[in-house]
Write a protein that holds these residues in place. Structure first.
Motif, PDB file in Angstrom:
ATOM      1  N   GLY A   1       4.874  12.763   2.638  1.00  0.00           N
ATOM      2  CA  GLY A   1       6.144  12.568   3.337  1.00  0.00           C
ATOM      3  C   GLY A   1       6.680  11.160   3.197  1.00  0.00           C
ATOM      4  N   LEU A   2       5.821  10.177   2.868  1.00  0.00           N
ATOM      5  CA  LEU A   2       6.292   8.807   2.685  1.00  0.00           C
ATOM      6  C   LEU A   2       7.277   8.691   1.529  1.00  0.00           C
ATOM      7  CD1 LEU A   2       3.062   6.678   3.291  1.00  0.00           C
ATOM      8  CD2 LEU A   2       5.173   6.573   4.617  1.00  0.00           C
ATOM      9  N   LYS A   3       7.026   9.429   0.437  1.00  0.00           N
ATOM     10  CA  LYS A   3       7.951   9.374  -0.697  1.00  0.00           C
ATOM     11  C   LYS A   3       9.288  10.008  -0.332  1.00  0.00           C
ATOM     12  CE  LYS A   3       4.619   9.078  -4.468  1.00  0.00           C
ATOM     13  NZ  LYS A   3       4.095   9.676  -5.721  1.00  0.00           N
ATOM     14  N   THR A   4       9.238  11.107   0.400  1.00  0.00           N
ATOM     15  CA  THR A   4      10.479  11.754   0.850  1.00  0.00           C
ATOM     16  C   THR A   4      11.262  10.807   1.743  1.00  0.00           C
ATOM     17  OG1 THR A   4       9.389  13.917   0.781  1.00  0.00           O
ATOM     18  CG2 THR A   4      11.424  13.738   2.064  1.00  0.00           C
ATOM     19  N   LEU A   5      10.555  10.171   2.688  1.00  0.00           N
ATOM     20  CA  LEU A   5      11.221   9.230   3.584  1.00  0.00           C
ATOM     21  C   LEU A   5      11.786   8.044   2.813  1.00  0.00           C
ATOM     22  CD1 LEU A   5      11.955   8.242   6.425  1.00  0.00           C
ATOM     23  CD2 LEU A   5       9.652   7.265   6.598  1.00  0.00           C
ATOM     24  N   HIS A   6      11.033   7.544   1.832  1.00  0.00           N
ATOM     25  CA  HIS A   6      11.502   6.403   1.048  1.00  0.00           C
ATOM     26  C   HIS A   6      12.826   6.724   0.358  1.00  0.00           C
ATOM     27  CE1 HIS A   6      11.273   2.837  -1.510  1.00  0.00           C
ATOM     28  NE2 HIS A   6      11.507   3.622  -2.560  1.00  0.00           N
ATOM     29  N   GLU A   7      12.924   7.908  -0.234  1.00  0.00           N
ATOM     30  CA  GLU A   7      14.166   8.301  -0.906  1.00  0.00           C
ATOM     31  C   GLU A   7      15.328   8.356   0.086  1.00  0.00           C
ATOM     32  OE1 GLU A   7      13.119  11.997  -2.643  1.00  0.00           O
ATOM     33  OE2 GLU A   7      11.812  11.117  -4.190  1.00  0.00           O
ATOM     34  N   GLN A   8      15.071   8.887   1.272  1.00  0.00           N
ATOM     35  CA  GLN A   8      16.122   8.943   2.288  1.00  0.00           C
ATOM     36  C   GLN A   8      16.542   7.540   2.731  1.00  0.00           C
ATOM     37  OE1 GLN A   8      14.230  11.288   5.316  1.00  0.00           O
ATOM     38  NE2 GLN A   8      14.746  13.257   4.359  1.00  0.00           N
TER      39      GLN A   8
ATOM     40  N   ILE B   1       0.819  -1.213   0.000  1.00  0.00           N
ATOM     41  CA  ILE B   1       0.000   0.000   0.000  1.00  0.00           C
ATOM     42  C   ILE B   1       0.853   1.263   0.000  1.00  0.00           C
ATOM     43  CG2 ILE B   1      -1.832  -1.225   1.225  1.00  0.00           C
ATOM     44  CD1 ILE B   1      -1.141   0.619   3.665  1.00  0.00           C
ATOM     45  N   PHE B   2       2.156   1.126  -0.199  1.00  0.00           N
ATOM     46  CA  PHE B   2       3.024   2.306  -0.151  1.00  0.00           C
ATOM     47  C   PHE B   2       2.602   3.362  -1.172  1.00  0.00           C
ATOM     48  CE2 PHE B   2       6.705   4.408  -2.190  1.00  0.00           C
ATOM     49  CZ  PHE B   2       7.030   5.288  -1.152  1.00  0.00           C
ATOM     50  N   GLU B   3       2.420   2.962  -2.427  1.00  0.00           N
ATOM     51  CA  GLU B   3       2.097   3.932  -3.477  1.00  0.00           C
ATOM     52  C   GLU B   3       0.776   4.636  -3.189  1.00  0.00           C
ATOM     53  OE1 GLU B   3       3.901   4.991  -5.841  1.00  0.00           O
ATOM     54  OE2 GLU B   3       5.565   3.558  -5.749  1.00  0.00           O
ATOM     55  N   LEU B   4      -0.226   3.879  -2.746  1.00  0.00           N
ATOM     56  CA  LEU B   4      -1.523   4.477  -2.452  1.00  0.00           C
ATOM     57  C   LEU B   4      -1.412   5.471  -1.303  1.00  0.00           C
ATOM     58  CD1 LEU B   4      -4.611   4.691  -2.658  1.00  0.00           C
ATOM     59  CD2 LEU B   4      -4.756   2.703  -1.134  1.00  0.00           C
ATOM     60  N   MET B   5      -0.772   5.074  -0.217  1.00  0.00           N
ATOM     61  CA  MET B   5      -0.679   5.949   0.945  1.00  0.00           C
ATOM     62  C   MET B   5       0.211   7.156   0.680  1.00  0.00           C
ATOM     63  SD  MET B   5      -2.685   5.136   3.261  1.00  0.00           S
ATOM     64  CE  MET B   5      -3.966   3.969   2.805  1.00  0.00           C
TER      65      MET B   5
ATOM     66  N   TYR C   1      -9.869  12.609   2.309  1.00  0.00           N
ATOM     67  CA  TYR C   1      -9.852  11.153   2.094  1.00  0.00           C
ATOM     68  C   TYR C   1     -10.579  10.479   3.258  1.00  0.00           C
ATOM     69  CZ  TYR C   1      -8.016   6.508   0.884  1.00  0.00           C
ATOM     70  OH  TYR C   1      -7.894   5.192   0.521  1.00  0.00           O
ATOM     71  N   PRO C   2     -11.928  10.552   3.261  1.00  0.00           N
ATOM     72  CA  PRO C   2     -12.673   9.983   4.385  1.00  0.00           C
ATOM     73  C   PRO C   2     -12.491   8.479   4.527  1.00  0.00           C
ATOM     74  CG  PRO C   2     -14.164  10.683   2.627  1.00  0.00           C
ATOM     75  CD  PRO C   2     -12.812  11.217   2.289  1.00  0.00           C
ATOM     76  N   GLN C   3     -12.157   7.769   3.422  1.00  0.00           N
ATOM     77  CA  GLN C   3     -11.963   6.321   3.500  1.00  0.00           C
ATOM     78  C   GLN C   3     -10.730   5.933   4.309  1.00  0.00           C
ATOM     79  OE1 GLN C   3     -12.658   7.950   0.579  1.00  0.00           O
ATOM     80  NE2 GLN C   3     -14.802   7.294   0.463  1.00  0.00           N
ATOM     81  N   PHE C   4      -9.898   6.911   4.640  1.00  0.00           N
ATOM     82  CA  PHE C   4      -8.711   6.613   5.440  1.00  0.00           C
ATOM     83  C   PHE C   4      -9.081   5.980   6.777  1.00  0.00           C
ATOM     84  CE2 PHE C   4      -5.349   7.903   8.470  1.00  0.00           C
ATOM     85  CZ  PHE C   4      -4.281   7.243   7.879  1.00  0.00           C
TER      86      PHE C   4
END
Length: 736
Positions: A191-198, A181-185, A239-242
């Motif tokens: 910030g997840l993409k920034t963290l992933h790059e780091q 679920i990484f891409e969706l979240m 994103y109410p489905q969160f």
């Protein structure tokens, strides 16, 4: 001796057929089975129903579904109360909950967890006298002889912290864990993409230095712990489905101590990982992991306890589902899952009482269930006599035959210009062709023949029981069905083949022949052997198409090749299904959202359906709260899908489940996966039934023993006579 052996067998016959150790007899243990070994038990990776049966009993997300209420209702699990949700515009002004989604720049979700929750006993928490971790810095000598968590002599625990939830959300970005679920979240938590790059750069450095990646050194923008028991998640947009995702293991806590413990050299080689030994604060913990034979959950001694619900649906009280109102859960001490690779042994052990519950497969359907003349389902007499009970429910799923809208014949589109690329006339003819096929494919017959009636013909993508699904006359697909009878007591009837043939002729294919050239109409189904690739099902489909005069060709292939065809838009007609991740119509209607096109964006819209009005309504609907306004939007969207017919809405599967009479509080519901804590057993009743149903038939052994004795007796008698004669005294008083 043979007779004595037979008598001894008769004397100790109890338990001869029992497949479980004698020490388990009479204990408060729930017995069930699993057919597929779990691949992932790390909550950051696990996304399978096979794994959910274990993982949901161990870990605790902040929210859960109410066990008894339908439609499904969210309630706190580890959270102290429902999360506080606030919406803000681009200028930072707080917006009301009813604000239009387009005006929402960010959504802030604050979650407070219950104080005092403790983790299960675990060696990762074991401490020395000076407070340092007992099992960090382990050497090869320290790990000699260690094969499981039980081989560590000491364990410990600590309180659940808000920071543990933050740590797990960081793990979604871990480059070595590949969370599904990484891409969706990352769309909602940038910030997840920034963290992933780091983390990608840091992992390379850690590998070169021979160390492990430490997530505690990195911050995750948008996710932070505010205090010991409160954390905040900031989402981009609305994103109410969160909230539904907060019921899943992806958002359950993982303590950093566990990551450090399992990251030590030598652990992976011994299957000492979170993927093998999950850690949690839930009612159970995994104590035995042999995925080829047996998995065992034991009661977590540190679990705080939870009160059984006192509210439910109207029929729950009569069904005995409220009898344990307010009592402390869990009720069961231990859960034993046995691996069953074949259906017949699984079924036979259930009938013997050695499994407490069972599904109903096609092989044993006729033995378990009967259909009345009105089409109602009832237990067979044999099952009734054993006190077995039947539970049924409609799964939140849809199976469908999809048309590739990029295909010139069935879609009227082109690959280079998309679903709207063909001429208006070609698109209109393709639409009528799809409608004709939708009428001709008799899904009621399919469900009856191939599913033993375990399904409801589909009227739209939304299964019954979810918000947005209509019932009765308002719920039928008027393109395929007409309503017969009065509004209250009528029923849907599939439109006639004459109507399908009329639509086929209007599509330019009278009697299955091209109106201009006379060439036959050929429709191709791309499929796998597991769905329509087998001869029986493909023959049935061919018969349905022949009723229209259409030639039908099955193009079976393996799963990987099939996926390639779908991704590249080379399929024409295909069969797929979707299990809803959460009980919201957005999670089903998005399957036909234009920006989710499989060819253009690798999304889940495998039909590559595009409709600008539908797409605009989807963007509006997905952020709306349930209510009349949202229902009105959904009705319009569903009406467009029925008219355009990008799918044949095949069926919504029905789940059939059996349980013995000594099992209490069991209620089916695909969304409620942490269900074992609610179950209760009458172990004395189970023991009595097992003894009655499994009394060994030992008289053949006794008969064989007597026959053997009769055969041996003459030889024994002859031997005794010789011995006596040899021992008789001679004339001189000496032995001969």
């Amino acid at each position: 001796m043979a007779a004595a052996c037979a008598l001894s067998l008769l004397g100790c016959s109890a338990g001869l057929n029992d497949p479980y150790p004698g020490a388990e007899q009479g204990r408060n243990i729930f017995y069930t089975a699993f057919t597929e070994r779990p691949k992932h038990l790390d909550p950051v990776q696990s996304y399978s129903e096979d794994e959910a049966a274990f993982l949901y009993q161990i870990v605790e997300p902040p929210l859960q579904y109410h066990y008894l209420k339908r439609p499904y209702t969210l309630e706190p699990a580890a959270a102290a109360e429902m999360p506080a949700v606030r919406r803000f515009d681009r200028d930072g002004r707080e917006l009301p909950a009813t604000a239009d989604a387009a005006s929402v720049a960010k959504t802030v979700v604050e979650i407070r967890i219950r104080p005092g929750i403790l983790y299960q006993p675990h060696p990762a928490f074991a401490l020395r006298e000076d407070g340092s971790p007992r099992y960090l810095g382990l050497t090869a000598d320290d790990l000699r002889g260690v094969r499981g968590l039980g081989d560590f002599a000491e364990t410990g625990t600590r309180e659940l912290l808000a920071a543990d939830y933050v740590h797990q959300i960081k793990r979604l970005a871990h480059p070595g864990l590949h969370s599904p679920i990484f891409e969706l979240m990352a769309e909602y938590i940038p910030g997840l993409k920034t963290l992933h790059e780091q983390l990608v750069a840091a992992q390379k450095a850690a590998e070169q230095g021979g160390g492990a990646l430490d997530l505690e050194r990195f911050a995750l923008p948008g996710v932070e712990a505010l205090d010991r028991h409160t954390y905040r998640i900031t989402l981009q947009g609305a994103y109410p489905q969160f909230m539904y995702w907060l019921t899943m293991p992806f958002f359950s806590p993982v303590p950093p101590e566990a990551d450090r413990f399992f990251a030590q050299p030598g652990m992976v080689e011994r299957n000492l990982t979170l993927d093998w030994w999950p850690i949690g604060t839930g009612p159970y913990m995994l104590v035995e992991n042999n995925p080829n034979a047996r998995m065992v959950l034991a009661r977590n001694p540190n679990f705080r306890g939870e009160a059984y619900p006192c509210e439910g649906e109207a029929d729950d009280a009569a069904a005995g589902l409220l009898a344990d109102c307010g009592r402390t859960m869990p009720f069961i001490d231990r859960v034993v899952f046995s691996r069953e690779r074949e259906g017949i042994p699984y079924w036979n052990k259930f009938l013997q009482g050695y499994y407490d519950a069972s599904g109903v497969s096609s092989d044993n359907f006729d033995q378990a269930v009967t259909l009345t003349s009105q089409g109602d389902v009832a237990l067979s007499d044999d099952m009734e006599e054993k006190g077995i009970r039947l539970l049924t429910s409609v799964a939140p799923s849809i199976f469908y035959l999809g048309f590739n809208m990029l295909d010139p014949l069935v879609g009227g589109g082109t690959k280079d210009k998309g679903a709207g690329g063909g001429s208006r006339e070609s698109r209109e003819q393709a639409r009528k062709l799809r409608q004709a096929i939708s009428i001709a494919l008799d899904m009621e017959e399919f469900v009856s023949i191939f599913l033993n009636g375990r399904g409801l013909p589909g009227m739209s993508p939304i299964p019954p029981g979810l918000f947005g699904a209509r019932e009765g006359k308002d719920g039928i697909n008027p393109v395929v069905y007409e309503w017969q009878g009065d509004d209250a007591n009528g029923r849907p009837v599939r439109r006639s083949l004459d109507e399908a043939r009329r639509l086929l002729a209007e599509a330019g294919w009278p009697n299955g022949r091209n109106a201009r050239t006379g060439e036959p109409l050929v429709v191709n189904l791309d499929t796998t052997p597991a769905s329509f690739g087998d001869k029986t099902r493909s023959d049935w489909l061919a018969k349905q198409f022949r009723s229209l005069g259409v030639q039908f060709v099955v193009r079976p292939t393996d799963w990987n090749r099939f996926q390639d065809k779908i991704r590249q838009g080379n399929a024409q007609l295909f069969f797929l299904g979707w299990n809803a991740d959460y009980p919201d119509p957005e999670n089903l209607l998005f399957l036909l959202h234009g920006p989710q096109g499989k060819v253009t964006s690798s999304g889940q819209n495998a039909s590559n359906y595009e409709n600008p009005e539908y797409d605009a309504l989807f963007e509006r609907m997905k952020a709306m709260p349930d209510g009349p306004a949202r229902q009105q939007v959904i009705d319009r969207m569903v009406a467009m899908l029925r008219h355009d017919a990008p799918w044949v809405f095949a069926f919504h599967p029905k789940t059939y489940s059996l349980q013995h009479g000594w099992v209490y509080n069991r209620k089916t519901g695909a969304m409620v996966r942490n269900n074992i804590k609610y179950l209760r057993l009458d172990t004395e009743r189970r023991a009595a039934a097992r003894a009655q149903w499994n009394e060994p038939v030992l008289w053949p052994l006794a008969l064989v023993a007597l026959l053997l004795a009769a055969m041996v007796a003459p030889a024994f008698s002859h031997w005794r006579r010789r011995e006596t004669a040899t021992a008789a005294p001679g004339p001189a008083g000496e032995a001969r």
